[in-house]
Design a protein around this motif. Structure first.
Motif, PDB file in Angstrom:
ATOM      1  N   TRP A   1       9.121  15.190   9.938  1.00 34.21           N
ATOM      2  CA  TRP A   1      10.230  16.131   9.851  1.00 34.21           C
ATOM      3  C   TRP A   1       9.809  17.492  10.422  1.00 34.21           C
ATOM      4  CZ3 TRP A   1      12.208  15.296   4.135  1.00 34.21           C
ATOM      5  CH2 TRP A   1      12.913  14.083   4.085  1.00 34.21           C
ATOM      6  N   PRO A   2      10.515  17.991  11.445  1.00 32.27           N
ATOM      7  CA  PRO A   2      10.191  19.319  11.994  1.00 32.27           C
ATOM      8  C   PRO A   2      10.339  20.394  10.914  1.00 32.27           C
ATOM      9  CG  PRO A   2      11.739  18.136  13.412  1.00 32.27           C
ATOM     10  CD  PRO A   2      11.649  17.361  12.124  1.00 32.27           C
ATOM     11  N   GLY A   3       9.473  21.377  10.953  1.00 33.97           N
ATOM     12  CA  GLY A   3       9.554  22.466   9.975  1.00 33.97           C
ATOM     13  C   GLY A   3       8.848  22.123   8.686  1.00 33.97           C
ATOM     14  N   PHE A   4       9.212  20.987   8.079  1.00 30.14           N
ATOM     15  CA  PHE A   4       8.592  20.593   6.817  1.00 30.14           C
ATOM     16  C   PHE A   4       7.103  20.334   6.997  1.00 30.14           C
ATOM     17  CE2 PHE A   4       7.667  17.128   3.656  1.00 30.14           C
ATOM     18  CZ  PHE A   4       7.697  17.946   2.546  1.00 30.14           C
ATOM     19  N   LYS A   5       6.739  19.787   8.163  1.00 35.79           N
ATOM     20  CA  LYS A   5       5.331  19.507   8.445  1.00 35.79           C
ATOM     21  C   LYS A   5       4.510  20.796   8.388  1.00 35.79           C
ATOM     22  CE  LYS A   5       2.258  17.471  11.924  1.00 35.79           C
ATOM     23  NZ  LYS A   5       1.317  18.616  11.942  1.00 35.79           N
ATOM     24  N   ASP A   6       5.023  21.886   8.992  1.00 36.24           N
ATOM     25  CA  ASP A   6       4.285  23.151   9.002  1.00 36.24           C
ATOM     26  C   ASP A   6       4.137  23.715   7.588  1.00 36.24           C
ATOM     27  OD1 ASP A   6       4.074  23.025  11.763  1.00 36.24           O
ATOM     28  OD2 ASP A   6       5.944  24.113  12.079  1.00 36.24           O
ATOM     29  N   ILE A   7       5.216  23.611   6.809  1.00 38.08           N
ATOM     30  CA  ILE A   7       5.172  24.095   5.427  1.00 38.08           C
ATOM     31  C   ILE A   7       4.161  23.302   4.619  1.00 38.08           C
ATOM     32  CG2 ILE A   7       6.500  24.303   3.289  1.00 38.08           C
ATOM     33  CD1 ILE A   7       8.991  24.734   5.089  1.00 38.08           C
ATOM     34  N   TYR A   8       4.180  21.976   4.794  1.00 40.09           N
ATOM     35  CA  TYR A   8       3.260  21.125   4.046  1.00 40.09           C
ATOM     36  C   TYR A   8       1.817  21.365   4.459  1.00 40.09           C
ATOM     37  CZ  TYR A   8       0.894  17.089   2.152  1.00 40.09           C
ATOM     38  OH  TYR A   8       0.003  16.291   1.474  1.00 40.09           O
ATOM     39  N   ASP A   9       1.586  21.563   5.752  1.00 39.64           N
ATOM     40  CA  ASP A   9       0.225  21.837   6.222  1.00 39.64           C
ATOM     41  C   ASP A   9      -0.320  23.110   5.575  1.00 39.64           C
ATOM     42  OD1 ASP A   9      -0.021  19.622   7.796  1.00 39.64           O
ATOM     43  OD2 ASP A   9       0.456  20.633   9.680  1.00 39.64           O
TER      44      ASP A   9
ATOM     45  N   CYS B   1       0.839  -1.191   0.000  1.00 44.27           N
ATOM     46  CA  CYS B   1       0.000   0.000   0.000  1.00 44.27           C
ATOM     47  C   CYS B   1       0.878   1.246   0.000  1.00 44.27           C
ATOM     48  CB  CYS B   1      -0.908  -0.008   1.241  1.00 44.27           C
ATOM     49  SG  CYS B   1      -1.882   1.510   1.442  1.00 44.27           S
ATOM     50  N   LEU B   2       0.620   2.145  -0.922  1.00 44.15           N
ATOM     51  CA  LEU B   2       1.269   3.454  -0.974  1.00 44.15           C
ATOM     52  C   LEU B   2       0.225   4.487  -0.578  1.00 44.15           C
ATOM     53  CD1 LEU B   2       3.728   5.262  -1.879  1.00 44.15           C
ATOM     54  CD2 LEU B   2       2.683   5.282  -4.158  1.00 44.15           C
ATOM     55  N   GLU B   3       0.515   5.249   0.471  1.00 43.60           N
ATOM     56  CA  GLU B   3      -0.494   6.198   0.947  1.00 43.60           C
ATOM     57  C   GLU B   3       0.168   7.392   1.623  1.00 43.60           C
ATOM     58  OE1 GLU B   3      -3.149   7.996   0.744  1.00 43.60           O
ATOM     59  OE2 GLU B   3      -4.350   6.148   0.673  1.00 43.60           O
ATOM     60  N   PHE B   4      -0.516   8.524   1.559  1.00 42.22           N
ATOM     61  CA  PHE B   4      -0.075   9.686   2.315  1.00 42.22           C
ATOM     62  C   PHE B   4      -0.169   9.385   3.804  1.00 42.22           C
ATOM     63  CE2 PHE B   4      -1.372  11.888  -1.639  1.00 42.22           C
ATOM     64  CZ  PHE B   4      -0.198  12.594  -1.875  1.00 42.22           C
ATOM     65  N   SER B   5       0.730   9.990   4.573  1.00 41.54           N
ATOM     66  CA  SER B   5       0.677   9.835   6.011  1.00 41.54           C
ATOM     67  C   SER B   5       0.982  11.201   6.636  1.00 41.54           C
ATOM     68  CB  SER B   5       1.668   8.753   6.471  1.00 41.54           C
ATOM     69  OG  SER B   5       1.456   8.425   7.820  1.00 41.54           O
ATOM     70  N   THR B   6       1.684  11.205   7.753  1.00 39.14           N
ATOM     71  CA  THR B   6       2.013  12.458   8.433  1.00 39.14           C
ATOM     72  C   THR B   6       3.520  12.559   8.557  1.00 39.14           C
ATOM     73  OG1 THR B   6      -0.031  12.320   9.706  1.00 39.14           O
ATOM     74  CG2 THR B   6       1.650  13.846  10.496  1.00 39.14           C
ATOM     75  N   THR B   7       4.103  13.559   7.908  1.00 38.00           N
ATOM     76  CA  THR B   7       5.551  13.707   7.965  1.00 38.00           C
ATOM     77  C   THR B   7       6.001  14.048   9.380  1.00 38.00           C
ATOM     78  OG1 THR B   7       7.484  14.836   7.039  1.00 38.00           O
ATOM     79  CG2 THR B   7       5.475  16.148   7.288  1.00 38.00           C
TER      80      THR B   7
ATOM     81  N   ARG C   1       5.727  -4.131   7.380  1.00 35.92           N
ATOM     82  CA  ARG C   1       6.828  -3.165   7.308  1.00 35.92           C
ATOM     83  C   ARG C   1       6.288  -1.823   6.849  1.00 35.92           C
ATOM     84  NH1 ARG C   1      10.955  -1.898   3.238  1.00 35.92           N
ATOM     85  NH2 ARG C   1      12.871  -1.236   4.289  1.00 35.92           N
ATOM     86  N   VAL C   2       6.903  -0.757   7.346  1.00 33.41           N
ATOM     87  CA  VAL C   2       6.561   0.598   6.911  1.00 33.41           C
ATOM     88  C   VAL C   2       7.824   1.276   6.421  1.00 33.41           C
ATOM     89  CG1 VAL C   2       5.519   2.799   7.532  1.00 33.41           C
ATOM     90  CG2 VAL C   2       4.795   0.721   8.716  1.00 33.41           C
ATOM     91  N   GLU C   3       7.750   1.853   5.239  1.00 32.29           N
ATOM     92  CA  GLU C   3       8.880   2.596   4.686  1.00 32.29           C
ATOM     93  C   GLU C   3       8.450   4.042   4.464  1.00 32.29           C
ATOM     94  OE1 GLU C   3      11.994   2.554   0.886  1.00 32.29           O
ATOM     95  OE2 GLU C   3      10.450   1.003   1.072  1.00 32.29           O
ATOM     96  N   PRO C   4       8.842   4.954   5.366  1.00 29.50           N
ATOM     97  CA  PRO C   4       8.462   6.364   5.193  1.00 29.50           C
ATOM     98  C   PRO C   4       9.226   7.005   4.034  1.00 29.50           C
ATOM     99  CG  PRO C   4       9.200   5.888   7.447  1.00 29.50           C
ATOM    100  CD  PRO C   4       9.633   4.753   6.587  1.00 29.50           C
ATOM    101  N   ILE C   5       8.566   7.910   3.350  1.00 36.95           N
ATOM    102  CA  ILE C   5       9.178   8.732   2.308  1.00 36.95           C
ATOM    103  C   ILE C   5       8.955  10.190   2.708  1.00 36.95           C
ATOM    104  CG2 ILE C   5       9.167   9.351  -0.142  1.00 36.95           C
ATOM    105  CD1 ILE C   5       7.997   6.550  -0.703  1.00 36.95           C
ATOM    106  N   LEU C   6      10.009  10.994   2.618  1.00 32.04           N
ATOM    107  CA  LEU C   6       9.954  12.396   3.054  1.00 32.04           C
ATOM    108  C   LEU C   6       9.461  12.487   4.501  1.00 32.04           C
ATOM    109  CD1 LEU C   6       8.588  14.226  -0.145  1.00 32.04           C
ATOM    110  CD2 LEU C   6      10.948  14.098   0.685  1.00 32.04           C
ATOM    111  N   GLY C   7      10.048  11.648   5.334  1.00 34.82           N
ATOM    112  CA  GLY C   7       9.738  11.691   6.750  1.00 34.82           C
ATOM    113  C   GLY C   7       8.372  11.150   7.116  1.00 34.82           C
TER     114      GLY C   7
END
Length: 243
Positions: free
Chosen positions: A168-176, A160-166, A226-232
């Protein structure tokens, strides 16, 4: 409302969610791939390439690509020689995929309208089950996972490929900020539909965290999860095996 599910930030009945999600994807079907490029800057193509490399499709394997709509994952799987069945609950999305396949001269794919929660395929039929950016739109995720487990052969794999919650500090606020403020505007400009893309952003926020979703996969009967995060963790590849 006792038996309620989330539709973005709203709580609705399961029947209403199914109906409203269907309306969302019927609305965006023709611009879906263009919007994916616009929203991700083309990164979704790299994520999908990586996802299919993890699946490791083999010649003549039977693979079910659920919520496969416009064919992006299926085309990649078929290029490796796998026998791919593309399923989606939304006929408008399937129609776009069928048209794209015809343009590519690809006539080996099977296209089947299916509800992920109530698949019509027999038990132990597929070698692999893939779903990309679709599981969060399913009304009852646990039932969809149980059906994925049912239709897989012993030794079959779930990806399964799906969006999750990054994380990474800082990047999360920018993405939100980007997703809540800008994505609906992009959706309005390109697809003429801000509301559908507002829902799609909200559905990401309501989706279980990576550990929570991995637990759901295990509870459906899968092992070696298994979980493989991408971009945090902005995007994640979840996997498991049916033993």
């Amino acid at each position: 409302m006792n038996d309620s599910v989330s539709f973005g930030y709203e709580s609705v009945s399961p029947e209403e969610k199914t109906e409203r999600v269907g309306a969302v994807f019927s609305s965006v079907a023709k611009k879906y791939d263009v919007m994916n490029d616009a929203m991700s800057g083309g990164l979704h193509r790299l994520w999908k390439d990586k996802f299919v490399r993890r699946v490791k499709p083999q010649p003549h394997e039977q693979i079910l690509d659920m919520a496969g709509g416009t064919g992006d994952i299926a085309f990649r799987l078929a290029a490796a020689g796998a026998a791919v069945t593309v399923s989606d609950i939304n006929q408008d999305m399937l129609d776009v995929g069928i048209e794209r396949a015809m343009d590519k001269g690809l006539d080996t794919l099977v296209w089947s309208r299916q509800n992920a929660e109530e698949l019509t395929f027999p038990d132990r039929f597929f070698d692999a089950y893939t779903i990309a950016f679709g599981i969060r739109n399913v009304t009852r995720i646990d039932q969809a996972l149980a059906e994925a487990h049912r239709v897989l052969k012993h030794g079959g794999r779930f990806y399964c490929l799906e969006f999750s919650t990054t994380e990474w500090p800082g990047f999360k606020d920018i993405y939100d900020f980007y997703s809540h403020k800008l994505v609906p505007k992009i959706g309005s400009a390109i697809a003429g539909d801000a509301d559908s893309y507002r829902y799609l952003v909200e559905s990401i926020r309501r989706f279980p965290t990576m550990p929570e979703f991995e637990r759901m996969i295990r509870e459906a009967g899968f092992v070696r999860t298994r979980v493989e995060p991408i971009l945090g963790g902005l995007v994640a590849i979840h996997s498991g095996w049916k033993i």
